[in-house]
Design an enzyme around this catalytic site. Structure first.
Site, PDB file in Angstrom:
ATOM      1  N   GLY A  92       7.649  72.701 -44.393  1.00 60.17           N
ATOM      2  CA  GLY A  92       8.094  72.964 -45.760  1.00 60.17           C
ATOM      3  C   GLY A  92       8.785  71.732 -46.336  1.00 60.17           C
ATOM      4  N   TYR A 112       9.052  97.988 -34.201  1.00 62.96           N
ATOM      5  CA  TYR A 112      10.335  98.225 -34.882  1.00 62.96           C
ATOM      6  C   TYR A 112      10.188  99.348 -35.915  1.00 62.96           C
ATOM      7  CZ  TYR A 112      13.376  94.671 -32.899  1.00 62.96           C
ATOM      8  OH  TYR A 112      14.178  93.959 -32.052  1.00 62.96           O
ATOM      9  N   TYR A 141      -1.328  80.053 -33.215  1.00 65.01           N
ATOM     10  CA  TYR A 141      -1.093  80.704 -34.509  1.00 65.01           C
ATOM     11  C   TYR A 141      -1.580  82.160 -34.480  1.00 65.01           C
ATOM     12  CZ  TYR A 141      -1.121  81.251 -39.625  1.00 65.01           C
ATOM     13  OH  TYR A 141      -0.894  81.662 -40.907  1.00 65.01           O
TER      14      TYR A 141
END
Ligand code: UDP
Length: 317
Positions: free
Chosen positions: A36, A159, A145
Site C-alpha cells: 500500500g 467465528y 495467496y
C-alpha cells in the site's frame, strides 16, 4: 459507525476508506505499507473522522473504544506482489484475519473479509458460482495467496458459527482502476504502463486465457452494500462473488489498450506462469439477489479512465 479498515492504504482499501468517510462514518485505517502507499490516502489526510496508523495487522493489535465494523482488506493481492512476499501474504490471511476477527468479536462488530476469486483456483466450472469449491494447488506458487484466503474464509465462517460474529465474505474478482501501481505486475496496469512508455506489451502464454475485469467504483459499491446488509440469512454467511461478468481474452485486452494508446510497442509473448487460471468469470446472481448489486462500468469506460490516471501519475513523477 466507527469502521476499522485493514489494508486501507492499498488500491481497494483507500477507495473503500474514502467511500466510508463520504457516508459519514469514522474510519480507523491500518496498513503496513508493504504494497500500500500513504499517498493513496492524500484526500483523507485532513479529514477529522479519519485516522491512519502504520501497523502490521499480522502482529497482535487491538483498538480502544467502540467499533461497529472491521473490514479486513490487508494483503498483497497481485501475483507479482504475493510471489515477492509469500510469508507476509500467508500471515495476513491467517494471523491478520485472526486478529481482525478477535476484534470484531470483542466489539460485537460486523466483519467483512476481502476474499478472492483465487479461492476457485484454475476452475473446472465456468462461470464460477459461490457453491463451487475450487481447484487450487496447495503447494504451488500461488498457494500463499489462494490458501491464505481459503483459510481466512474458513476462520471467518467458524467465528460466525461458534462465536456469532456477523461475518460477510466478498470474493473479489479482477478489479482495476486508479491507484493500482504501474509495477504491481497485474495485467491492466502493466499493459497501460508499457503502452504509455512505448514499450512492447507482454502477454503470458498465447493470450487466450480469459479474465473479467471490474472497475474499482463498482467493486467498492458492492463491498459497501455487503457491509451495510443488516444480517445474512442462515448459520453460514454465504460468500458473495463481486466482479464484472464481462469476460475477455488477455489478447483482446492488449488490443483494447493499443486502441487507446497506439504508440504501444509490439506484442511480446512470454511463458505462462505456473498455475495461471485459464478462464475466469463470476456468476453474480447471488450479489444481484442479496445486494441488488451489479456493475455498471464496462471496459469501454473504465479503461480510458485508468489510462488517464496513469498518464497523470507519469506526468506528476
Ligand atoms: N498477464 C499477461 N501479461 C502481463 C501480466 C499478466 O499476459 O504482463 C496475464 C496473466 O498471466 C493472467 C492474466 O494476465 O493470465 C491476469 O493476470 P493478473 O496478474 O492481472 O491477475 P490474475 O487474474 O492472474 O490474478
Amino acid at each position: 459507525m466507527r469502521v476499522v479498515v485493514t489494508g486501507g492504504a492499498g488500491f481497494l482499501g483507500s477507495h473503500f476508506c474514502e467511500r466510508l468517510i463520504a457516508q459519514g462514518h469514522e474510519v480507523v485505517c491500518f496498513d503496513n505499507l508493504l504494497t500500500g502507499r500513504e499517498e493513496n490516502l492524500a484526500s483523507l489526510r485532513r479529514e477529522p473522522r479519519f485516522s491512519f496508523e502504520r501497523r502490521d495487522v499480522s502482529d497482535p493489535w487491538s483498538v480502544a473504544g467502540p467499533v461497529g465494523a472491521v473490514a479486513h482488506l490487508a494483503s498483497p493481492a497481485s501475483p507479482a506482489d504475493y510471489s515477492a512476499y509469500p510469508i507476509e501474504t500467508l500471515r495476513a490471511g491467517s494471523a491478520g484475519t485472526y486478529h481482525a476477527l478477535e476484534l470484531a468479536q470483542a466489539k460485537r462488530a460486523r466483519f467483512l473479509l476481502a476474499s478472492t476469486s483465487e479461492v476457485y483456483g484454475d476452475p473446472e466450472e465456468h462461470p464460477q458460482r459461490e457453491e463451487y469449491w475450487g481447484r487450487v494447488n496447495p503447494i504451488g506458487l500461488r498457494a500463499c495467496y489462494d490458501e491464505a484466503k481459503r483459510f481466512a474464509e474458513a476462520l471467518a465462517s467458524t467465528y460466525r458459527r461458534l462465536r456469532a460474529v456477523s461475518v460477510r465474505i466478498a470474493r473479489i474478482f479482477n478489479t482495476y482502476g486508479p491507484r493500482m501501481r504501474g509495477n504491481d505486475g497485474r495485467v491492466i496496469p502493466t499493459l497501460v504502463d508499457q503502452a504509455l512508455n512505448g514499450q512492447g506489451l507482454t502477454l503470458y502464454g498465447d493470450g487466450s486465457q480469459t479474465r473479467s475485469f471490474c472497475y474499482v467504483s463498482d467493486l467498492i459499491a458492492g463491498l459497501d452494500r455487503l457491509l451495510a446488509l443488516a444480517e445474512l440469512e442462515g448459520a453460514l454467511a454465504p460468500p458473495v462473488n463481486l466482479g464484472n461478468p464481462e469476460e475477455i481474452t488477455i489478447l483482446e485486452l492488449a488490443e483494447r489498450v493499443r486502441a487507446l494508446l497506439p504508440a504501444a510497442g509490439p506484442l511480446t509473448f512470454l511463458p505462462l506462469p505456473a498455475d495461471d487460471p485459464k478462464r475466469r468469470r463470476p456468476d453474480i446472481s447471488r450479489a444481484r439477489a442479496l445486494l441488488g448489486w451489479a456493475p455498471s462500468v464496462g471496459l469501454d469506460e473504465g479503461l480510458p479512465a485508468t489510462v488517464a490516471y496513469f498518464r497523470g501519475a507519469a506526468a506528476a513523477a
